[in-house]
Write an enzyme that holds these catalytic residues in place. Sequence first.
Site, short mmCIF file in Angstrom:
data_model
loop_
_atom_site.label_atom_id
_atom_site.label_comp_id
_atom_site.label_asym_id
_atom_site.label_seq_id
_atom_site.Cartn_x
_atom_site.Cartn_y
_atom_site.Cartn_z
N GLU A 71 0.86 -1.20 0.00
CA GLU A 71 0.00 0.00 0.00
C GLU A 71 0.89 1.24 0.00
O GLU A 71 2.08 1.15 0.32
CB GLU A 71 -0.87 0.00 1.27
CG GLU A 71 -1.74 -1.21 1.39
CD GLU A 71 -2.65 -1.17 2.62
OE1 GLU A 71 -2.59 -0.17 3.39
OE2 GLU A 71 -3.41 -2.13 2.79
N ALA A 104 2.41 1.20 3.35
CA ALA A 104 2.84 -0.09 3.91
C ALA A 104 3.48 -0.94 2.82
O ALA A 104 2.79 -1.55 2.00
CB ALA A 104 1.64 -0.83 4.52
N SER A 112 7.54 -2.42 3.12
CA SER A 112 8.36 -3.35 3.90
C SER A 112 7.65 -3.77 5.18
O SER A 112 7.96 -4.83 5.73
CB SER A 112 9.67 -2.67 4.30
OG SER A 112 10.35 -2.21 3.17
N HIS A 114 33.18 -2.91 -19.50
CA HIS A 114 32.84 -2.60 -20.89
C HIS A 114 32.98 -1.12 -21.23
O HIS A 114 32.90 -0.75 -22.42
CB HIS A 114 31.39 -3.05 -21.19
CG HIS A 114 31.27 -4.50 -21.49
ND1 HIS A 114 31.33 -5.46 -20.51
CD2 HIS A 114 31.12 -5.16 -22.67
CE1 HIS A 114 31.20 -6.66 -21.08
NE2 HIS A 114 31.07 -6.51 -22.38
N GLY A 115 33.15 -0.26 -20.26
CA GLY A 115 33.25 1.16 -20.56
C GLY A 115 31.96 1.66 -21.21
O GLY A 115 30.86 1.14 -20.93
N GLY A 116 32.08 2.61 -22.10
CA GLY A 116 30.91 3.28 -22.70
C GLY A 116 29.97 2.33 -23.41
O GLY A 116 28.74 2.47 -23.33
N GLU A 144 10.03 -7.25 -3.49
CA GLU A 144 9.88 -8.60 -2.93
C GLU A 144 10.82 -8.85 -1.74
O GLU A 144 11.46 -9.88 -1.66
CB GLU A 144 10.08 -9.64 -4.04
CG GLU A 144 9.00 -9.56 -5.11
CD GLU A 144 9.32 -10.35 -6.35
OE1 GLU A 144 9.49 -11.56 -6.22
OE2 GLU A 144 9.39 -9.75 -7.44
C1 LIG Z 1 7.92 -3.15 -10.18
C2 LIG Z 1 7.32 -3.47 -8.87
C3 LIG Z 1 6.46 -4.54 -8.75
C4 LIG Z 1 5.85 -4.83 -7.52
N1 LIG Z 1 4.94 -5.85 -7.47
C5 LIG Z 1 4.22 -6.02 -6.32
C6 LIG Z 1 3.13 -6.94 -6.28
O1 LIG Z 1 2.82 -7.62 -7.27
N2 LIG Z 1 2.41 -7.04 -5.13
C7 LIG Z 1 2.71 -6.31 -4.01
O2 LIG Z 1 2.03 -6.46 -3.00
N3 LIG Z 1 3.76 -5.44 -4.01
C8 LIG Z 1 4.51 -5.26 -5.14
N4 LIG Z 1 5.53 -4.33 -5.18
C9 LIG Z 1 5.86 -3.58 -3.97
C10 LIG Z 1 7.22 -3.92 -3.39
O3 LIG Z 1 7.20 -5.21 -2.82
C11 LIG Z 1 7.59 -2.80 -2.37
O4 LIG Z 1 7.95 -1.68 -3.14
C12 LIG Z 1 8.70 -3.23 -1.46
O5 LIG Z 1 8.24 -4.19 -0.55
C13 LIG Z 1 9.27 -2.05 -0.67
O6 LIG Z 1 8.25 -1.32 -0.05
P1 LIG Z 1 8.18 0.27 -0.22
O7 LIG Z 1 8.33 0.60 -1.65
O8 LIG Z 1 6.98 0.76 0.48
O9 LIG Z 1 9.48 0.80 0.52
P2 LIG Z 1 9.58 1.14 2.09
O10 LIG Z 1 9.03 0.04 2.90
O11 LIG Z 1 9.04 2.49 2.33
O12 LIG Z 1 11.15 1.17 2.28
C14 LIG Z 1 11.96 2.26 1.82
C15 LIG Z 1 13.42 1.95 2.13
O13 LIG Z 1 13.63 1.88 3.53
C16 LIG Z 1 14.22 0.63 3.86
N5 LIG Z 1 13.68 0.18 5.15
C17 LIG Z 1 12.40 -0.11 5.43
N6 LIG Z 1 12.29 -0.48 6.72
C18 LIG Z 1 13.55 -0.43 7.25
C19 LIG Z 1 14.11 -0.73 8.53
N7 LIG Z 1 13.36 -1.18 9.53
N8 LIG Z 1 15.44 -0.54 8.71
C20 LIG Z 1 16.22 -0.09 7.71
N9 LIG Z 1 15.75 0.19 6.46
C21 LIG Z 1 14.43 0.01 6.24
C22 LIG Z 1 13.82 -0.32 2.75
O14 LIG Z 1 14.73 -1.39 2.65
C23 LIG Z 1 13.87 0.60 1.54
O15 LIG Z 1 15.21 0.69 1.10
C24 LIG Z 1 6.16 -4.03 -6.38
C25 LIG Z 1 7.04 -2.95 -6.50
C26 LIG Z 1 7.59 -2.65 -7.72
C27 LIG Z 1 8.48 -1.43 -7.83
#
Ligand SMILES: Cc1cc2nc3c(=O)[nH]c(=O)nc-3n(C[C@H](O)[C@H](O)[C@H](O)COP(=O)(O)OP(=O)(O)OC[C@H]3O[C@@H](n4cnc5c(N)ncnc54)[C@H](O)[C@@H]3O)c2cc1C
Length: 386
Positions: A132, A135, A137, A342-344, A367
């Site tokens: 979301e 929401a 990670s 590979h450079g450029g 993921e």
């Molecule tokens: C192309 C693509 C396809 C996707 N497909 C799906 C799908 O099919 N279904 C689905 O449900 N989701 C999907 N996602 C969502 C994806 O799983 C999330 O983007 C991912 O889980 C990260 O969540 P976020 O983008 O909210 O980043 P955030 O959770 O906001 O994290 C931002 C950064 O902070 C870091 N971070 C977070 N918590 C901590 C912590 N406690 N300590 C230190 N660092 C932290 C993270 O590692 C990240 O680097 C997709 C995303 C993309 C871009």
Amino acid sequence: MTMSFTLPEELQLLQRNLRRYVDTEMIPHERDSMAGNELKPEFKARFEKGMKDLGVWMLDVPEEYGGAGLGLLAKSIVWTELGRTVSIPARGDHITGPSARGILYQLRGKMRERYLLPVLEGKKECCFAQTEPDAGSDPGSMRTTAVKDGDDYVINGVKRFITGAGKADFMQLMVATDRAKGSRGGISCFLVDMNTPGVKLGAQYETMMGDRPWEIILDNVRVPAHQMVGNEGEGFKLAQGWLGHGRVKHGARALGVAERALEMATSYSHQRATFGRPLADRQGIQWMLGDMFMNLDVGKLLVYRAASMIEEGQEARVEAYHAKYFCDEMAFKAIDNCMQVHGGIGLTTDLPIEKMWRQQRSYRITEGASEVMRTVIARHVMKTYG
Ligand SMILES: Cc1cc2nc3c(=O)[nH]c(=O)nc-3n(C[C@H](O)[C@H](O)[C@H](O)COP(=O)(O)OP(=O)(O)OC[C@H]3O[C@@H](n4cnc5c(N)ncnc54)[C@H](O)[C@@H]3O)c2cc1C
């Protein structure tokens, strides 16, 4: 008493056959097999036939459902070999045939007939909707709620970045049934048809990898209680059994990227001369290649270990985290080094390097972001050594 570090002979054979197929039938088409991020129909048909001939069609599907029913180690070999090429999309549109999300195998009776079987027959597609806007990670903080109302649940919220939502017939939807409990018993899983009143596709995002995930808006979506998979609050627990599997898959695919990076970088270092000598003669380049090789070797051991343990039914949660985290990071470093060697020319779209780089970069976030993997591993360290 010795440990075996070689793959069983039949898997070595599978590996050789797949490698030959990828080298001769797929890599030569890396520049013409795709239209945007979709595989062109003629290549989809051709590659699917190739997979059937190689015996890896429906590799992920148990034999009782008509699949190849391969073990996790064998599947890892397949994912690695296919990971060597960018002639197919990195996410979705898979050439090994229908594959059902793990949770669908837990369905019984009418739900099984309505969702699992049509997916395995290639008649229906499913997307997974958990993330979301607030929401990612931390799915425990999700705001999409399902509230019981008679025999139904009423769902409201917004999901973001959902791969394949535009093509899906139904979604595996994760929702909060008790926000106070969060991921500890407050998340439930529903199967929801995309044409249910109140389900709307919102924005579609463009990404640097070409993937185009969707936003899904859920506005008073009424779903019968029997559409819930398992019991209320069990959504996370049910998914657990398959999560290790998914992490090994990540690690295995990354091995293919790293191996291809090593092949391309080594080959180019012999061809390219600067200041009167081939790059391959320079210690700075040799050390880079040596490190890539060593790290690839470590990654293989981690993936094969996690795959073997899971296949034998052993607890391998930490091992699966190691495989995903180490290999996704290692493969990104490898393809980045390959680009540097590979450079450029490595930055141009004439070579597959930039595409592999963009894709592999994304796997350090999607993921299961690397920091989240490290946090779980660190938690294990605290428990073990604290
Ligand atoms: C192309 C693509 C396809 C996707 N497909 C799906 C799908 O099919 N279904 C689905 O449900 N989701 C999907 N996602 C969502 C994806 O799983 C999330 O983007 C991912 O889980 C990260 O969540 P976020 O983008 O909210 O980043 P955030 O959770 O906001 O994290 C931002 C950064 O902070 C870091 N971070 C977070 N918590 C901590 C912590 N406690 N300590 C230190 N660092 C932290 C993270 O590692 C990240 O680097 C997709 C995303 C993309 C871009």
